[in-house]
Scaffold this active site. Structure first.
Site, mmCIF file in Angstrom:
data_model
loop_
_atom_site.group_PDB
_atom_site.id
_atom_site.type_symbol
_atom_site.label_atom_id
_atom_site.label_comp_id
_atom_site.label_asym_id
_atom_site.label_seq_id
_atom_site.Cartn_x
_atom_site.Cartn_y
_atom_site.Cartn_z
ATOM 1 N N ASP A 413 36.570 34.261 40.666
ATOM 2 C CA ASP A 413 37.669 35.211 40.596
ATOM 3 C C ASP A 413 38.586 34.989 41.796
ATOM 4 O O ASP A 413 38.401 34.057 42.575
ATOM 5 C CB ASP A 413 37.143 36.649 40.552
ATOM 6 C CG ASP A 413 36.204 36.933 41.716
ATOM 7 O OD1 ASP A 413 36.128 36.074 42.611
ATOM 8 O OD2 ASP A 413 35.571 37.990 41.725
ATOM 9 N N LYS A 414 39.570 35.861 41.957
ATOM 10 C CA LYS A 414 40.559 35.677 43.014
ATOM 11 C C LYS A 414 40.282 36.599 44.198
ATOM 12 O O LYS A 414 41.171 37.235 44.730
ATOM 13 C CB LYS A 414 41.957 35.916 42.460
ATOM 14 C CG LYS A 414 42.379 34.899 41.415
ATOM 15 C CD LYS A 414 43.817 35.068 41.006
ATOM 16 C CE LYS A 414 44.035 36.339 40.238
ATOM 17 N NZ LYS A 414 45.414 36.481 39.747
ATOM 18 N N THR A 415 39.022 36.672 44.608
ATOM 19 C CA THR A 415 38.677 37.504 45.755
ATOM 20 C C THR A 415 38.883 36.782 47.069
ATOM 21 O O THR A 415 38.724 37.370 48.122
ATOM 22 C CB THR A 415 37.211 37.949 45.661
ATOM 23 O OG1 THR A 415 36.378 36.778 45.581
ATOM 24 C CG2 THR A 415 36.981 38.798 44.424
#
Length: 533
Positions: A413-415
Site C-alpha cells: 500500500d502507500k503507507t
C-alpha cells in the site's frame, strides 16, 4: 513445598481445564492473597506470562528434527539406499561407507535447525526477563519485576514508550480524562496512535489510584485471537455491573505513547494473550527450490526403477541362455545356486545401489553449504546495517533464504514503507508499451524534488498553443477522418493506447471532455490544439 498425591494433582488439573474452557472467566485481585501458597490463589488455573516460541526440546529434538527432514524425499531415498546396502545378497559397497554422506547432510541440517531454535530461545528469554512494574501489597508500591512474573489478577504500571507486558484492562492513567494512547505497529503494522479509555466509574483517582481499594470482580470472555473485539464487565461489591470493550484493553506488545503512565488489571497473560494467539508458532518451511527438487527426485526415482527393471530382466534372460551353469557363478556354502528368476530379482536391488548416482547426494551437500554462505553474507551486508538502531538484518528462517532472489511481485500500500513517503512517477508499462516520465527522471537524476501540479508529457512534437481550441478541418479530409475514427474504435476494443502519453496525475475534467468530443467527431489528436481552459 507441600507434598501432594498424584490423584490430587490430576483432580486439580481437571478443575483448571474446566475453568479455562468456560465461556466467561471471573478474575479477582491477587493482592489479598499475596504470599499465600498457589493452591489458595484465586487465579491459579490460568497460565503465567512466560512465553515459549521454540520448536524443539532437548528430549524431542532428534525425533522431531528427523521427522521434518524426511519431508525431503531425497533424504528418504538415500537412507533407503544405505539400509539396502546392509543386505548381504544385494550390497555393492561397504555399508558403513554408504552411511557417511547422508549422515553428514542430515547432521548439518540438524545443526542449522538447532541454531535457529536456540536463537528463538534467546529471544524468549530476553522477552520474559524484560522488567516491568507490578504492585506489591507488602511494599505498598509498584516494584520492578520481570514479565514472566506477571500473573492474571495483578496490577501493572506501564510508563510512556514502554511495551505492554500482558493484556491489561485499563483502570487509571496520568491523563485527567482517563485517556491513554497506544501504538500497535508490533501487531498490525499501523503507526498511528489509537486512544484507549479507562473503565468509567470503577476507579476514582483522588489523588492517585490505589490498587488495594479495587474490590471488584472482572468478568470477561474466553481468550480469542480477534484484535478488534473484546467483551468484559466489572462487577462492583454492590453488584453493579460496568461494561467495557476493546476501547479499554491494552494489548500485549503495544507501546504506550503520549501518556506518562497507565495502570491496568491483567486479564490475559502469556500464551492466552491476543498477540500470542495470533502467533501460530514456528512451522516447517520449504523453499521453492526444495519443492522443485522433490518433484525432480520423484521423476529420477521412476527413471531409476525403470532402468533397474530393464537390467534385472536382461540378467534373467542372459542366465536363461546358458545350457549349463557358467563357471564364474560361485555357489553358496551349501553348494546351492540361485535360479535365474531369483538372481534377476536380486539384480534389481543391486542395480539400484549401482545406479544411485542418478540422484547426486553431493547436490544436497552443496545446497546446505551455499545456504550457510548466504546467511553469512546477508547478516554481514553493510548496506543492510542501520546506524540509528545499531542493528543489522537477521535471518530468522534459515531454510528459505534463496527465495529472496525469486520474488516476482511486491504488493504494497502507500503507507511509505517501501517508498519513504516519496511517491514519484517514473514509468509504467501498459500492454507491453512503456510510458516513461522523462522530466521526473531528470529531476531524480539531479536529486531534486519533482514539482507539484498536473503534467502531461506527449511523445509527439508539440503543437503551437492557441487561445481556446479549434479543429483544423482544412488539414483533413472525410476519408482520413473516417479511417482514424475506425482505428480509434479498434484501439478501444483491443485495449491498445492511441498515443504514447504518460501522466503524473489524473487528467483534468476539461481535458477529458475535449478528448471525448474529438473522439466523437473522429478527429485525430494531432489536429487538436489545446489552449488554456
Amino acid at each position: 513445598m507441600t507434598w501432594r498425591s498424584p490423584l490430587a494433582l490430576v483432580r486439580e488439573a481437571l478443575r483448571g481445564q474446566r475453568a479455562r474452557e468456560k465461556d466467561l472467566r471471573n478474575f479477582a485481585s491477587n493482592l489479598p492473597y499475596e504470599g499465600l501458597e498457589k493452591a489458595k490463589q484465586p487465579n491459579r488455573f490460568f497460565p503465567g506470562n512466560a512465553i515459549k516460541t521454540t520448536k524443539y526440546t532437548l528430549l524431542l529434538f532428534i525425533p522431531m528434527n528427523l521427522f521434518e527432514q524426511f519431508h525431503r524425499l531425497a533424504n528418504i531415498y538415500f537412507v533407503g539406499l544405505a539400509i539396502l546396502n546392509f543386505v548381504p545378497v544385494v550390497n555393492a559397497f561397504q555399508p558403513e561407507v554408504a552411511l557417511i554422506p547422508i549422515c553428514v547432510i542430515m547432521t548439518l541440517t540438524a545443526l542449522k535447525d538447532a541454531w535457529e531454535d536456540f536463537r528463538r530461545y534467546q529471544s524468549d528469554r530476553k522477552r520474559n526477563n524484560t522488567p516491568c512494574f507490578i504492585y506489591s501489597r507488602r511494599e505498598k508500591q509498584f516494584s520492578e519485576r520481570s514479565w514472566k512474573e506477571v500473573q492474571v489478577g495483578d496490577f501493572v504500571k506501564v510508563f510512556s514508550n514502554e511495551i505492554v507486558p500482558a493484556d491489561l484492562l485499563l483502570l487509571d492513567t496520568s491523563d485527567p480524562n482517563g485517556v491513554c494512547h497506544i501504538e500497535t505497529s508490533n501487531l498490525d503494522g499501523e503507526t498511528n496512535l489509537k486512544p484507549r479509555r479507562t473503565v468509567s466509574g470503577v476507579c476514582v483517582s483522588d489523588p492517585e489510584f490505589e490498587p488495594e481499594s479495587f474490590n471488584s470482580v472482572v468478568v470477561c470472555e474466553r481468550p480469542n485471537n480477534n484484535l478488534n473485539h473484546f467483551k468484559c464487565y466489572v462487577e462492583k461489591p454492590d453488584k453493579e455491573k460496568v461494561g467495557a470493550g476493546i476501547e479499554s484493553l491494552l494489548l500485549r506488545g503495544c507501546t504506550v505513547k503520549n501518556t506518562d503512565h497507565a495502570v491496568g488489571f491483567v486479564v490475559y497473560a502469556g500464551q492466552e494473550t491476543k498477540s500470542m494467539l495470533n502467533n501460530n508458532g514456528p512451522r516447517y518451511k520449504r523453499s521453492k527450490l526444495e519443492r522443485k527438487l522433490n518433484i525432480d527426485v520423484i521423476f529420477c526415482v521412476i527413471l531409476l526403477l525403470s532402468m533397474c527393471f530393464v537390467g534385472s530382466v536382461g540378467h534373467f534372460l542372459w542366465l536363461e541362455e546358458f545350457p549349463d551353469v557358467p563357471p564364474y557363478l560361485v555357489p553358496d556354502s551349501n553348494g546351492h545356486l540361485d535360479s535365474p528368476g531369483l538372481s534377476g530379482f536380486y539384480m534389481f536391488f543391486t542395480m539400484i545401489i549401482l545406479l544411485q548416482i542418478l540422484i547426486p547426494i553431493s547436490l544436497y551437500v552443496s545446497i546446505e553449504l551455499v545456504k550457510i554462505g548466504q546467511i553469512f553474507f546477508i547478516t554481514n551486508d553493510a548496506d543492510l546495517y542501520d546506524e540509528e538502531t545499531d542493528s543489522r538484518v537477521q535471518c530468522k528462517a534459515l531454510k528459505i533464504t534463496e527465495d529472496l532472489g525469486q520474488i516476482e511481485y511486491i504488493f504494497s500500500d502507500k503507507t511509505g514503507t517501501l517508498t519513504e513517503n516519496k511517491m514519484v512517477f517514473r514509468r509504467c508499462s501498459i500492454i507491453g508499451t512503456e510510458y516513461p516520465h522523462k522530466e521526473n527522471a531528470i529531476r531524480l537524476a539531479v536529486l531534486e524534488e519533482p514539482e507539484s501540479g498536473e503534467e502531461v508529457i506527449f511523445n509527439q512534437r508539440p503543437q503551437p498553443s492557441q487561445t481556446g481550441w479549434s479543429l483544423h478541418a482544412e488539414d483533413t479530409n472525410p476519408e482520413e477522418m473516417q479511417h482514424h475514427h475506425d482505428n480509434r474504435r479498434k484501439s478501444r476494443v483491443t485495449g491498445s493506447a492511441p498515443s504514447d502519453v504518460a501522466f503524473s496525475s489524473p487528467l483534468p475534467s476539461w481535458f477529458q471532455s475535449r478528448l471525448q468530443m474529438a473522439d466523437l467527431l473522429g478527429v485525430s489528436d494531432k489536429h487538436i490544439n489545446f489552449g488554456p481552459k
